[in-house]
Design an enzyme around this catalytic site. Sequence first.
Site, PDB file in Angstrom:
ATOM      1  N   VAL A  69       0.805  -1.220   0.000  1.00 51.00           N
ATOM      2  CA  VAL A  69       0.000   0.000   0.000  1.00 51.00           C
ATOM      3  C   VAL A  69       0.841   1.275   0.000  1.00 51.00           C
ATOM      4  CG1 VAL A  69      -2.086  -1.021   0.982  1.00 51.00           C
ATOM      5  CG2 VAL A  69      -0.280  -0.193   2.514  1.00 51.00           C
ATOM      6  N   ASN A  95      -4.587   0.445   8.512  1.00 46.84           N
ATOM      7  CA  ASN A  95      -3.956  -0.146   9.681  1.00 46.84           C
ATOM      8  C   ASN A  95      -2.462  -0.393   9.496  1.00 46.84           C
ATOM      9  OD1 ASN A  95      -3.967  -1.662  12.297  1.00 46.84           O
ATOM     10  ND2 ASN A  95      -3.472  -3.370  10.924  1.00 46.84           N
ATOM     11  N   SER A 147      -0.995   6.391  16.614  1.00 45.80           N
ATOM     12  CA  SER A 147      -0.263   5.908  17.791  1.00 45.80           C
ATOM     13  C   SER A 147      -0.081   7.060  18.759  1.00 45.80           C
ATOM     14  CB  SER A 147       1.109   5.361  17.385  1.00 45.80           C
ATOM     15  OG  SER A 147       1.939   5.166  18.516  1.00 45.80           O
ATOM     16  N   TYR A 161       8.767   7.251  12.979  1.00 51.29           N
ATOM     17  CA  TYR A 161       7.438   6.724  13.285  1.00 51.29           C
ATOM     18  C   TYR A 161       6.588   7.789  13.967  1.00 51.29           C
ATOM     19  CZ  TYR A 161       3.987   3.553  15.450  1.00 51.29           C
ATOM     20  OH  TYR A 161       2.840   2.923  15.865  1.00 51.29           O
ATOM     21  N   ALA A 162       7.160   8.462  14.981  1.00 50.20           N
ATOM     22  CA  ALA A 162       6.413   9.477  15.716  1.00 50.20           C
ATOM     23  C   ALA A 162       5.969  10.614  14.799  1.00 50.20           C
ATOM     24  CB  ALA A 162       7.264  10.016  16.866  1.00 50.20           C
ATOM     25  N   ALA A 163       6.869  11.074  13.944  1.00 49.66           N
ATOM     26  CA  ALA A 163       6.535  12.168  13.031  1.00 49.66           C
ATOM     27  C   ALA A 163       5.442  11.762  12.056  1.00 49.66           C
ATOM     28  CB  ALA A 163       7.789  12.605  12.268  1.00 49.66           C
ATOM     29  N   LYS A 165       3.137   9.379  12.422  1.00 56.20           N
ATOM     30  CA  LYS A 165       1.856   9.160  13.086  1.00 56.20           C
ATOM     31  C   LYS A 165       1.203  10.478  13.501  1.00 56.20           C
ATOM     32  CE  LYS A 165       1.404   4.674  12.941  1.00 56.20           C
ATOM     33  NZ  LYS A 165       0.322   4.051  12.134  1.00 56.20           N
TER      34      LYS A 165
END
Length: 264
Positions: A69, A95, A147, A161-163, A165
Site C-alpha cells: 500500500v 492499519n 499511535s 514513526y512518531a513524526a 503518526k
Amino acid sequence: MFRLDGKVALVTGCGTLGEGWGNGKATAAALARQGAAIFGCDLNIDAARQSAQAVAAEGGRITVRQCDVTDGGHVAELVRACLDTYGRIDVLVNNVGRSEPGDPVSMSEDLWHDQIQVNLTSAFLCCKHVIPFMKSAGGGSIINISSIAGLRYAGKPQVGYAAAKAALMQMTATTAVIYAQDGVRLNSVVPGLMFTPLVERLAQKYAKGDYEGFVAHRHAQVPAGRMGDAWDVAHAVAFLASDESRYITGQQIVVDGGITMATR
C-alpha cells in the site's frame, strides 16, 4: 447497535502470523462479527490468509490479497478488486504501520523515507483512491490507526514513526473537514501500548531481545497497570465504522489505559 450488515470494509495490514491477535486481524474479525464483508490486504499474503481463516472460521465473509500500500498503482488495483468483488466500499481501515528506531542523527535517509511511506503515505494513497467512490455513494467511514507516539514521547527513540503518526492524525482531521459535506467521515484511533504479537519484535529492536523485561516495563508504564490488546483497538474501530458514530468526524479516540493523561 453498531451493526454493519450490508456494509463492506477494506482493511489494510489485516494479517497476523502465528498465534495471537494483531490489530489488523482483530479489526477484520470485529467488523465481520458485526455483519460487514471484509476485503483485507497485507504485504505478507500468508499472514493475510491466516487472518482470513480465523474470520471465516467464525462464519465471517472475507477476501484477502497481497498488496504493497505504499505503491499507488498497487492501491488502485486493490480498490478496484474490492469493488469488483463486493461492489462497494463503506469502511476503510488504514492499519498499516511499522516502527523503526532512530533519531535524526542515527537514522539513515532511506529509513526516514521508509517510515514516512509505511506510516503516512500508505494511508494517503488509500484515501486518495477510496474517497471518490465513497463520495459518489453518498458517504463512508475512514478510520486511520495512529499511535500515542504521535502525541507524546512514548519512551522509544522512533523519530520517523512518531513524526509520521502525528502527520497522519492531522491529515485525517484536515481531510475530514474537506469531505464532511459529502458524508465521508475520517477519524483516528490512537492506540497506546498494546500487547500483541508485535511486542516480541519490538523487544528485539528496543530491548536487545529482553522480551520479559520489555513486557514488564510496558505494563508498568500504563496507569491501568497493563497494556491493552488488539481487541481494544478493534472495538474502537467498529464503533467508528458504525452508523451510531455518524456525527463524529475529524476526531481522535485514544485507546491507551490513561498513559497520555499521565505524561502531560
